[in-house]
Scaffold this active site. Sequence first.
Site, PDB file in Angstrom:
ATOM      1  N   ARG A   1     -61.124  15.887 -30.004  1.00  0.00           N
ATOM      2  CA  ARG A   1     -59.947  16.756 -30.146  1.00  0.00           C
ATOM      3  C   ARG A   1     -59.126  16.356 -31.371  1.00  0.00           C
ATOM      4  NH1 ARG A   1     -54.574  16.944 -26.786  1.00  0.00           N
ATOM      5  NH2 ARG A   1     -53.915  19.094 -27.106  1.00  0.00           N
TER       6      ARG A   1
ATOM      7  N   HIS B   1     -57.549  18.666 -34.382  1.00  0.00           N
ATOM      8  CA  HIS B   1     -56.116  18.704 -34.695  1.00  0.00           C
ATOM      9  C   HIS B   1     -55.814  18.172 -36.085  1.00  0.00           C
ATOM     10  CE1 HIS B   1     -54.327  19.300 -30.405  1.00  0.00           C
ATOM     11  NE2 HIS B   1     -55.424  20.010 -30.590  1.00  0.00           N
ATOM     12  N   ASP B   2     -56.632  17.239 -36.572  1.00  0.00           N
ATOM     13  CA  ASP B   2     -56.445  16.782 -37.946  1.00  0.00           C
ATOM     14  C   ASP B   2     -56.788  17.907 -38.921  1.00  0.00           C
ATOM     15  OD1 ASP B   2     -55.918  15.047 -40.095  1.00  0.00           O
ATOM     16  OD2 ASP B   2     -58.040  14.516 -40.267  1.00  0.00           O
TER      17      ASP B   2
ATOM     18  N   VAL C   1     -54.476  21.133 -39.526  1.00  0.00           N
ATOM     19  CA  VAL C   1     -53.130  20.946 -40.083  1.00  0.00           C
ATOM     20  C   VAL C   1     -53.242  20.085 -41.340  1.00  0.00           C
ATOM     21  CG1 VAL C   1     -50.768  20.197 -39.578  1.00  0.00           C
ATOM     22  CG2 VAL C   1     -52.214  21.031 -37.720  1.00  0.00           C
TER      23      VAL C   1
ATOM     24  N   ASN D   1     -49.678  17.622 -29.953  1.00  0.00           N
ATOM     25  CA  ASN D   1     -50.239  16.265 -30.049  1.00  0.00           C
ATOM     26  C   ASN D   1     -49.555  15.239 -29.154  1.00  0.00           C
ATOM     27  OD1 ASN D   1     -52.093  17.067 -32.014  1.00  0.00           O
ATOM     28  ND2 ASN D   1     -50.621  16.718 -33.671  1.00  0.00           N
TER      29      ASN D   1
ATOM     30  N   HIS E   1     -64.458  21.837 -24.477  1.00  0.00           N
ATOM     31  CA  HIS E   1     -63.708  21.753 -23.219  1.00  0.00           C
ATOM     32  C   HIS E   1     -64.616  21.476 -22.026  1.00  0.00           C
ATOM     33  CE1 HIS E   1     -60.050  24.016 -25.092  1.00  0.00           C
ATOM     34  NE2 HIS E   1     -60.179  22.780 -25.527  1.00  0.00           N
ATOM     35  N   THR E   2     -65.756  20.920 -22.284  1.00  0.00           N
ATOM     36  CA  THR E   2     -66.662  20.451 -21.229  1.00  0.00           C
ATOM     37  C   THR E   2     -66.461  18.964 -20.964  1.00  0.00           C
ATOM     38  OG1 THR E   2     -68.996  20.273 -20.611  1.00  0.00           O
ATOM     39  CG2 THR E   2     -68.508  20.006 -22.909  1.00  0.00           C
TER      40      THR E   2
ATOM     41  N   THR F   1     -69.518  18.597 -14.705  1.00  0.00           N
ATOM     42  CA  THR F   1     -69.974  17.387 -15.411  1.00  0.00           C
ATOM     43  C   THR F   1     -68.844  16.921 -16.335  1.00  0.00           C
ATOM     44  OG1 THR F   1     -71.007  18.786 -17.126  1.00  0.00           O
ATOM     45  CG2 THR F   1     -72.451  17.981 -15.373  1.00  0.00           C
TER      46      THR F   1
ATOM     47  N   ASP G   1     -71.952  18.906 -22.802  1.00  0.00           N
ATOM     48  CA  ASP G   1     -73.119  19.754 -22.551  1.00  0.00           C
ATOM     49  C   ASP G   1     -72.685  21.221 -22.516  1.00  0.00           C
ATOM     50  OD1 ASP G   1     -71.685  19.954 -20.206  1.00  0.00           O
ATOM     51  OD2 ASP G   1     -73.118  18.843 -18.980  1.00  0.00           O
TER      52      ASP G   1
HETATM   53  C1  HEM Z   1     -59.879  27.444 -29.239  1.00  0.00           C
HETATM   54  C2  HEM Z   1     -58.647  27.001 -29.183  1.00  0.00           C
HETATM   55  C3  HEM Z   1     -58.274  25.762 -28.415  1.00  0.00           C
HETATM   56  C4  HEM Z   1     -57.218  25.643 -27.571  1.00  0.00           C
HETATM   57  C5  HEM Z   1     -56.208  26.730 -27.216  1.00  0.00           C
HETATM   58  C6  HEM Z   1     -57.253  24.306 -27.047  1.00  0.00           C
HETATM   59  C7  HEM Z   1     -56.323  23.784 -26.157  1.00  0.00           C
HETATM   60  C8  HEM Z   1     -56.429  22.567 -25.529  1.00  0.00           C
HETATM   61  C9  HEM Z   1     -55.499  22.059 -24.566  1.00  0.00           C
HETATM   62  C10 HEM Z   1     -54.226  22.743 -24.121  1.00  0.00           C
HETATM   63  C11 HEM Z   1     -55.987  20.863 -24.130  1.00  0.00           C
HETATM   64  C12 HEM Z   1     -55.377  19.966 -23.069  1.00  0.00           C
HETATM   65  C13 HEM Z   1     -54.397  19.009 -23.696  1.00  0.00           C
HETATM   66  C14 HEM Z   1     -53.651  18.288 -22.604  1.00  0.00           C
HETATM   67  O1  HEM Z   1     -52.864  18.933 -21.910  1.00  0.00           O
HETATM   68  O2  HEM Z   1     -53.855  17.064 -22.433  1.00  0.00           O
HETATM   69  C15 HEM Z   1     -57.213  20.622 -24.816  1.00  0.00           C
HETATM   70  C16 HEM Z   1     -58.004  19.515 -24.629  1.00  0.00           C
HETATM   71  C17 HEM Z   1     -59.142  19.249 -25.361  1.00  0.00           C
HETATM   72  N1  HEM Z   1     -59.622  19.995 -26.410  1.00  0.00           N
HETATM   73 FE1  HEM Z   1     -58.999  21.839 -26.952  1.00  0.00          FE
HETATM   74  N2  HEM Z   1     -58.315  23.649 -27.568  1.00  0.00           N
HETATM   75  C18 HEM Z   1     -58.963  24.489 -28.432  1.00  0.00           C
HETATM   76  C19 HEM Z   1     -60.053  24.187 -29.210  1.00  0.00           C
HETATM   77  C20 HEM Z   1     -60.663  22.949 -29.247  1.00  0.00           C
HETATM   78  C21 HEM Z   1     -61.628  22.542 -30.234  1.00  0.00           C
HETATM   79  C22 HEM Z   1     -62.078  23.378 -31.421  1.00  0.00           C
HETATM   80  C23 HEM Z   1     -62.011  21.273 -29.895  1.00  0.00           C
HETATM   81  C24 HEM Z   1     -62.978  20.370 -30.598  1.00  0.00           C
HETATM   82  C25 HEM Z   1     -64.067  20.762 -31.189  1.00  0.00           C
HETATM   83  C26 HEM Z   1     -61.293  20.914 -28.694  1.00  0.00           C
HETATM   84  C27 HEM Z   1     -61.455  19.746 -28.002  1.00  0.00           C
HETATM   85  C28 HEM Z   1     -60.729  19.367 -26.890  1.00  0.00           C
HETATM   86  C29 HEM Z   1     -61.013  18.189 -26.113  1.00  0.00           C
HETATM   87  C30 HEM Z   1     -62.193  17.260 -26.283  1.00  0.00           C
HETATM   88  C31 HEM Z   1     -60.006  18.102 -25.146  1.00  0.00           C
HETATM   89  C32 HEM Z   1     -59.815  16.992 -24.112  1.00  0.00           C
HETATM   90  C33 HEM Z   1     -58.947  15.919 -24.761  1.00  0.00           C
HETATM   91  C34 HEM Z   1     -58.708  14.680 -23.938  1.00  0.00           C
HETATM   92  O3  HEM Z   1     -59.300  14.508 -22.878  1.00  0.00           O
HETATM   93  O4  HEM Z   1     -57.894  13.852 -24.390  1.00  0.00           O
HETATM   94  N3  HEM Z   1     -60.457  21.937 -28.353  1.00  0.00           N
HETATM   95  N4  HEM Z   1     -57.465  21.668 -25.672  1.00  0.00           N
END
Ligand code: HEM
Length: 320
Positions: free
Chosen positions: A59, A63-64, A67, A92, A193-194, A243, A248
């Site tokens: 993630r 985010h890097d 922005v 963040n 988001h898996t 999972t 995956d």
């Molecule tokens: C498409 C638009 C996206 C939205 C609206 C979005 C939104 C979010 C939100 C709200 C969370 C939860 C943050 C929290 O409350 O702790 C999250 C977690 C996460 N996102 Fe996204 N995201 C998006 C795209 C992406 C992309 C492109 C990636 C990476 C390729 C990504 C990777 C992740 C990961 C791995 C988590 C889990 C982070 C953790 O466990 O610390 N997301 N995302």
Amino acid sequence: MARVAIWTSCVLLMVMAATCQGLSLGYYNRKCPHAEYVVRDVVGKAVNSNPGIGAGIIRMAFHDCFVQGCDASVLLDPTPANPQPEKLGPPNFPSLRGFEVIDDAKAAVEDLCPGVVSCADIIAFAARDASFFLSNSKIDYKIPAGRFDGRVSLANETLAFLPPPSFNLSQLIGSFQVKGLDVDDLVVLSGAHTIGRSHCSSFSDRLSPPSDMDPALATVLRSQCPANPNFTNDPTVVQDVVTPDTLDNQYYKNVLKKLVLFKSDAALLSSSTTATKVAKNALSALTWERKFARAMVKMAAIEVKTAANGEIRKLCRVVN
Ligand code: HEM
Ligand SMILES: *[C@@H]1O[C@H](CO)[C@@H](O)[C@H](O)[C@H]1NC(C)=O
Ligand SMILES: *[C@@H]1O[C@H](CO)[C@@H](O)[C@H](O)[C@H]1NC(C)=O
Ligand SMILES: *[C@@H]1O[C@H](CO)[C@@H](O)[C@H](O)[C@H]1NC(C)=O
């Protein structure tokens, strides 16, 4: 069209080990031969003790890059001169995690080759390595390097470029398009988001009717989350109930079954184009794994900085 053509040739060039956006494969082969191994080692140990940190790092790369480009601007700590850097922006703080792993990787490469390896490249390598470990080595790609670190980091730019979970499909497509990423990239990268977690506040609007979330999942989540989460009372839950720690294609099966947390996840079914892509990714793990690797490489080339407008930081949390 022009942008599409440029990107297509860019990705092809990368596959052929040539340069793209000033980036090249094996950039540190001579400058710091063990850099990539050292980063992978540090990330492997961290992910092994807590898979969630690997999710955080993937993630962090997103985010890097969205922005100020992929320039490690997300790593800068507040200072008297810049009290509100990106890492304190709402998308963040306090949710982004994994900063200590980047610090450890940077310290390890600085020991070997001081002042050579950028923090921006370390984020790109670390996200690649986290993907490798969390996918049980199924997602294994090379990534060009040569990014420089930025000096500008502003909290108020995070909401302008990072899509919130409340976005609908056209808004999501728009925020990816601004960064040169297309609809396929949106669908493919959402598959991240898996893994990992979410705070209740990111989806609590979907726990009461009307909601298109699976009712059984909504019931479980209502038992895990307060009705009105706030900053001091905002628990976390896993994103993928099937999972949770494996990178995956389960995400796409979850989207189809309405087992996803965010409106932005569910929105991928709101057009036939994206719904078809979701169905294809759900059917073929291998196809998604390959597409994910390519899209991560493409994302890691967004608005990359060079020696002309960047530096190689000594410490990832402060500008030189
Ligand atoms: C498409 C638009 C996206 C939205 C609206 C979005 C939104 C979010 C939100 C709200 C969370 C939860 C943050 C929290 O409350 O702790 C999250 C977690 C996460 N996102 Fe996204 N995201 C998006 C795209 C992406 C992309 C492109 C990636 C990476 C390729 C990504 C990777 C992740 C990961 C791995 C988590 C889990 C982070 C953790 O466990 O610390 N997301 N995302
Ligand atoms: C963002 O914050 C910086 C520094 O705090 C300020 O100079 C700038 O005007 C702000 N930009 C916007 C769009 O609010
Ligand atoms: C998405 O949201 C925007 C802004 O609220 C709105 O203008 C647009 O009509 C919405 N699109 C869809 C397909 O709902
Ligand atoms: C947050 O919510 C809890 C209960 O859910 C409440 O006790 C607390 O006062 C709230 N805090 C703030 C800062 O609103």
